[in-house]
Motif scaffolding. Sequence first.
Motif, mmCIF file in Angstrom:
data_model
loop_
_atom_site.group_PDB
_atom_site.id
_atom_site.type_symbol
_atom_site.label_atom_id
_atom_site.label_comp_id
_atom_site.label_asym_id
_atom_site.label_seq_id
_atom_site.Cartn_x
_atom_site.Cartn_y
_atom_site.Cartn_z
ATOM 1 N N ALA A 190 0.828 -1.210 0.000
ATOM 2 C CA ALA A 190 0.000 0.000 0.000
ATOM 3 C C ALA A 190 0.860 1.256 0.000
ATOM 4 C CB ALA A 190 -0.937 -0.018 1.204
ATOM 5 N N HIS B 250 -1.971 -4.111 2.522
ATOM 6 C CA HIS B 250 -1.495 -3.482 3.760
ATOM 7 C C HIS B 250 -0.740 -4.522 4.586
ATOM 8 C CE1 HIS B 250 -3.897 0.175 3.080
ATOM 9 N NE2 HIS B 250 -4.763 -0.660 2.528
ATOM 10 N N GLU C 50 -2.128 -0.831 12.160
ATOM 11 C CA GLU C 50 -3.489 -0.318 12.316
ATOM 12 C C GLU C 50 -4.310 -0.419 11.035
ATOM 13 O OE1 GLU C 50 -4.599 0.546 15.236
ATOM 14 O OE2 GLU C 50 -2.625 0.145 16.115
ATOM 15 N N ALA C 51 -3.642 -0.664 9.915
ATOM 16 C CA ALA C 51 -4.357 -0.683 8.630
ATOM 17 C C ALA C 51 -4.653 -2.090 8.125
ATOM 18 C CB ALA C 51 -3.539 0.065 7.576
ATOM 19 N N HIS D 72 -6.927 -4.156 8.820
ATOM 20 C CA HIS D 72 -8.331 -4.445 8.533
ATOM 21 C C HIS D 72 -8.721 -4.051 7.099
ATOM 22 C CE1 HIS D 72 -8.399 -0.153 9.576
ATOM 23 N NE2 HIS D 72 -9.536 -0.090 8.891
ATOM 24 N N ARG D 73 -7.937 -3.159 6.510
ATOM 25 C CA ARG D 73 -8.255 -2.704 5.154
ATOM 26 C C ARG D 73 -7.956 -3.782 4.114
ATOM 27 N NH1 ARG D 73 -5.649 3.192 4.603
ATOM 28 N NH2 ARG D 73 -6.794 3.089 2.616
ATOM 29 N N ASN D 74 -7.261 -4.850 4.511
ATOM 30 C CA ASN D 74 -6.999 -5.944 3.572
ATOM 31 C C ASN D 74 -8.266 -6.718 3.222
ATOM 32 O OD1 ASN D 74 -4.273 -5.632 2.995
ATOM 33 N ND2 ASN D 74 -3.635 -6.760 4.815
ATOM 34 N N GLU D 75 -9.317 -6.539 4.013
ATOM 35 C CA GLU D 75 -10.580 -7.164 3.629
ATOM 36 C C GLU D 75 -11.034 -6.662 2.259
ATOM 37 O OE1 GLU D 75 -13.409 -6.497 6.688
ATOM 38 O OE2 GLU D 75 -12.208 -7.481 8.257
ATOM 39 N N GLN D 76 -10.828 -5.373 2.008
ATOM 40 C CA GLN D 76 -11.165 -4.803 0.712
ATOM 41 C C GLN D 76 -10.251 -5.355 -0.371
ATOM 42 O OE1 GLN D 76 -13.714 -2.933 -0.352
ATOM 43 N NE2 GLN D 76 -12.861 -3.217 -2.404
ATOM 44 N N MET D 77 -8.973 -5.568 -0.024
ATOM 45 C CA MET D 77 -8.040 -6.148 -0.985
ATOM 46 C C MET D 77 -8.511 -7.527 -1.415
ATOM 47 S SD MET D 77 -5.489 -8.689 -1.139
ATOM 48 C CE MET D 77 -4.824 -8.864 0.509
ATOM 49 N N SER E 169 -11.542 -7.248 -3.660
ATOM 50 C CA SER E 169 -11.191 -6.777 -5.010
ATOM 51 C C SER E 169 -10.505 -7.886 -5.812
ATOM 52 C CB SER E 169 -10.269 -5.559 -4.913
ATOM 53 O OG SER E 169 -10.900 -4.486 -4.256
#
Length: 455
Positions: free
Chosen positions: A56, A77, A84-85, A87-92, A95
């Motif tokens: 990222a 991420h 702290e980021a 959790h944003r891998n759920e979007q990865m 996608s």
Amino acid sequence: MGVTGTAAALFYRIERHGPPLPDGPLIVAANHPNSLIDALLIFRCSERIARPLGRARLFDGRLLGPVLRALGGIPVHRREDDPEAMHRNEQMFRSAVGVLLGGGALQVHPEGKSHSEVRLAEFRTGAARIALQAEERAEWGLGLSIVPVGITYSAKELARTEVAVRFGKAFGCADLKERYREDPVAAVRGLTERIEQGVRRQTLNFGRHRDRILVEVAEQLFVRESRWVPWRVRQRLGTRFPRLQRFARGLEWIRGAHPEEHRQLVDKVERYAELNDEVGAGEGDVPLRYRFLPVARYVLVRGTLLALGLPFAVVGFLLWAPVARLPGFVVRRVKLGYEVTATIKLMTLLGGASAAWILWTALGYLAGGMPAAVGAAVLAPACGFVAMLWLELAREVRQDTVLFLRLQGRPDLRERFAELRSELTQTFRRLEKRWMEERQPGARREGERSADERS
């Protein structure tokens, strides 16, 4: 993407090996020795567009970020970058799985980092998790293909050096359906191991950094002493790869099984390498003798090429010399990590070449209108390309000429090379025979054990 792929093909001398990529949902899983360059090489060598997964942080860079976004990159991420980021891998994952469900292709580097180690780093599970999640979403009828890819550089930080991109045989993961439903962690681990073995078969792996130098020298002298390759012929890295891989495995075996013989062999190969460097023989080695007709043919062919290309090369040097020096200037002035050196060089070269091309085209228009502008737009890059090839040929001829002159009147030196080559070749053949003999019982026992398990 076509521009960056072409730039990569000019920056390196690329060889592609292996079958074409299959149609349908696809994951290209490759090793990761050279940052963004790896993704560009896969783009260049693929028949399909495979969207890369990347750190990222790279997407935030002023130079690399726009390139990654243009390639359709998906940010990943990493915990070591920003815990702290995560959790944003759920979007990865959403996608990436969405790309596969739509019949698209991804390129993933399971090592999770770009590195300069001489062997593969530990594989992470992201590629396997994406693959299994996609198949589950499609009720195990997606028909996903996974293609292992090995990228091997001769000197990744240097322009116009060789790189071999090897595509392995595609395999799927639908056979893990029941295992995934019973134990997802075990299924992910098993598929990760399958991917790692596939990539390992397409890469060179060594125990130590100096082992690669030893293996390249050993392979070089062996093939010439065995008369598989003519003297002073420089084979491409991709052609040498299977032999280099076999020599690497043999070196690992002898280190573990016969450490004393390993030490003696390393000493001999290092002596040969030092002697080779002393006379500047390079990859072509030292011939047993120089015959008149081959030397005359060499002088005629290469001399003619150099003479015919000289006028265009001179124009190319004058037009592009500042651009060619620009990447080195930037790297020296900016504090960069070694892993991104080649990427920054390539991006700088691409930007500088684009600006220079626009400049020459504009000057042509001012000097002679549209016909002159079109002429400048075509001839400027053509002369630059000829200058690049001319310089490479000139360097090769210079190396061959210097070696030829150094060996004149020195039959003793050529004899030293011949004796050491012959001794080493005999040693290689003896060790290979022992290697095969000592491996056969183990292979037989393994085959019997597998048969018992099947029954």
